[in-house]
Design a protein around this motif. Structure first.
Motif, PDB file in Angstrom:
ATOM      1  N   ALA A  13      14.436  -1.848  -8.035  1.00  0.00           N
ATOM      2  CA  ALA A  13      15.411  -1.839  -9.082  1.00  0.00           C
ATOM      3  C   ALA A  13      15.277  -0.684 -10.211  1.00  0.00           C
ATOM      4  O   ALA A  13      16.075  -0.507 -10.938  1.00  0.00           O
ATOM      5  N   ALA A  14      14.052  -0.577 -10.271  1.00  0.00           N
ATOM      6  CA  ALA A  14      13.450   0.328 -11.627  1.00  0.00           C
ATOM      7  C   ALA A  14      12.243   1.245 -11.057  1.00  0.00           C
ATOM      8  O   ALA A  14      11.459   1.154 -11.323  1.00  0.00           O
ATOM      9  N   PRO A  15      12.798   2.503 -10.259  1.00  0.00           N
ATOM     10  CA  PRO A  15      11.833   3.293  -9.771  1.00  0.00           C
ATOM     11  C   PRO A  15      11.004   4.085 -10.902  1.00  0.00           C
ATOM     12  O   PRO A  15      11.487   4.326 -11.947  1.00  0.00           O
ATOM     13  N   GLY A  16       9.757   4.000 -10.649  1.00  0.00           N
ATOM     14  CA  GLY A  16       8.682   4.606 -11.730  1.00  0.00           C
ATOM     15  C   GLY A  16       8.433   3.679 -12.685  1.00  0.00           C
ATOM     16  O   GLY A  16       7.529   3.814 -13.724  1.00  0.00           O
ATOM     17  N   PHE A  45       0.752  -1.333  -0.037  1.00  0.00           N
ATOM     18  CA  PHE A  45      -0.036   0.079   0.136  1.00  0.00           C
ATOM     19  C   PHE A  45       0.881   1.219  -0.036  1.00  0.00           C
ATOM     20  O   PHE A  45       0.514   2.266  -0.840  1.00  0.00           O
ATOM     21  N   ALA A  46       1.921   1.297   0.702  1.00  0.00           N
ATOM     22  CA  ALA A  46       2.836   2.291   0.698  1.00  0.00           C
ATOM     23  C   ALA A  46       3.471   2.352  -0.751  1.00  0.00           C
ATOM     24  O   ALA A  46       3.792   3.681  -0.934  1.00  0.00           O
ATOM     25  N   MET A  47       3.968   1.406  -1.235  1.00  0.00           N
ATOM     26  CA  MET A  47       4.589   1.278  -2.613  1.00  0.00           C
ATOM     27  C   MET A  47       3.570   1.853  -3.564  1.00  0.00           C
ATOM     28  O   MET A  47       3.664   2.582  -4.564  1.00  0.00           O
ATOM     29  N   ALA A  48       2.314   1.405  -3.223  1.00  0.00           N
ATOM     30  CA  ALA A  48       1.293   1.900  -4.337  1.00  0.00           C
ATOM     31  C   ALA A  48       1.169   3.545  -4.309  1.00  0.00           C
ATOM     32  O   ALA A  48       0.781   4.163  -5.395  1.00  0.00           O
ATOM     33  N   ALA A  49       1.225   3.892  -3.303  1.00  0.00           N
ATOM     34  CA  ALA A  49       0.891   5.397  -3.156  1.00  0.00           C
ATOM     35  C   ALA A  49       2.076   6.412  -3.361  1.00  0.00           C
ATOM     36  O   ALA A  49       2.309   7.545  -3.205  1.00  0.00           O
ATOM     37  N   SER A  50       3.620   5.599  -3.783  1.00  0.00           N
ATOM     38  CA  SER A  50       4.609   6.394  -3.809  1.00  0.00           C
ATOM     39  C   SER A  50       4.829   6.395  -5.326  1.00  0.00           C
ATOM     40  O   SER A  50       4.713   5.732  -6.148  1.00  0.00           O
ATOM     41  N   ALA A  51       5.881   7.517  -5.654  1.00  0.00           N
ATOM     42  CA  ALA A  51       6.118   7.771  -7.151  1.00  0.00           C
ATOM     43  C   ALA A  51       7.121   6.638  -7.509  1.00  0.00           C
ATOM     44  O   ALA A  51       6.885   6.187  -8.634  1.00  0.00           O
ATOM     45  N   PRO A  52       8.154   6.007  -6.807  1.00  0.00           N
ATOM     46  CA  PRO A  52       8.879   4.804  -7.290  1.00  0.00           C
ATOM     47  C   PRO A  52       8.171   3.589  -7.450  1.00  0.00           C
ATOM     48  O   PRO A  52       8.552   2.906  -8.400  1.00  0.00           O
ATOM     49  N   GLY A  53       6.979   3.490  -6.665  1.00  0.00           N
ATOM     50  CA  GLY A  53       6.305   2.263  -7.011  1.00  0.00           C
ATOM     51  C   GLY A  53       6.788   0.810  -6.568  1.00  0.00           C
ATOM     52  O   GLY A  53       7.457   0.766  -5.634  1.00  0.00           O
TER      53      GLY A  53
END
Length: 240
Positions: free
Chosen positions: A142-145, A130-138
């Protein structure tokens, strides 16, 4: 046949005690693997139809091939394995918040463990979905965004029955828009729910996605002497 009952692992976590158990069901003549959080049953290897349908329904309407997929929640590995069984899937990232669950699979403690750890397309990522879903890096450290063709989620019991109150914002239009930013155009989001179809939540999905459907997935319940059902929500972004 081994022992009738075995507690394979038992560990404290920030959300309670999680345990993995194996028991022999004398009526069905099979070994049953179960995961409990404190005294609550989270999953059983007897009831995996809807977890597998989560992957199949989520991928069914995607055109083309070479799909990159995120699976939210590892559990017994049924959704991840069903996604990898689709030959169009190029890569799979399985996001799991509890290192104990990832460790079970790395140690080969579950029937599907070897097929997941041995599949070169598959990778486990330790993190808060859930934190990753809400973040820009996702979802891919190894491959943000990085964007994906499908995101398949099975963590909470349902949009209204969450394991942690901090998850509730995800199921709002704002939370789903943040998730949608991690999908390619035309990408799919599919969600498992233990509750019957919720018209209000389907309408919430429709605020964000071009299409939103609730599929009832029935399955045999040998203990109830009848059939039970889960719900799979499937939604897609517009292609452009």
């Amino acid at each position: 046949m081994g022992a009738r009952f075995e507690e394979i692992d038992w560990q404290e976590t920030p959300i309670g005690v999680i345990s993995l158990r194996r028991r022999r069901d004398p009526l069905l003549g099979v070994d049953v693997y179960e995961v409990k959080l404190d005294d609550e049953y989270l999953m059983s290897s007897l009831f995996t139809v809807a977890e597998e349908e989560l992957a199949r329904l989520g991928l069914a309407e995607l055109p083309g091939t070479g799909f990159d997929v995120v699976v939210g929640g590892l559990g017994l590995g049924c959704t991840a394995r069903a996604a990898l069984d689709d030959p169009r899937v190029r890569s799979s990232i399985v996001v799991e918040g509890l290192p104990q669950v990832v460790d079970w699979h790395r140690r080969g403690l579950l029937p599907l463990s070897g097929s997941l750890t041995g599949d070169p397309r598959n990778r486990f990522v330790r993190g808060d979905f859930f934190a990753m879903a809400a973040s820009a890096p996702g979802f891919d450290p190894a491959a943000p965004g990085r964007r994906f063709h499908a995101i398949l989620l099975d963590i909470d019991h349902s949009p209204r029955h969450v394991l942690d109150s901090g998850h509730a914002d995800f199921y709002t239009p704002a939370g789903l828009r943040r998730l949608a930013a991690h999908l390619h155009p035309g990408g799919a989001f599919a969600l498992w729910s233990d509750d019957p179809p919720d018209a209000d939540f389907t309408a919430t999905l429709a605020e964000v996605f071009e299409t939103a459907q609730a599929h009832v997935v029935p399955f045999e319940n040998p203990y109830g002497g009848g059939r039970s059902a889960n719900t799979i929500y499937v939604s897609r972004l517009p292609a452009q």
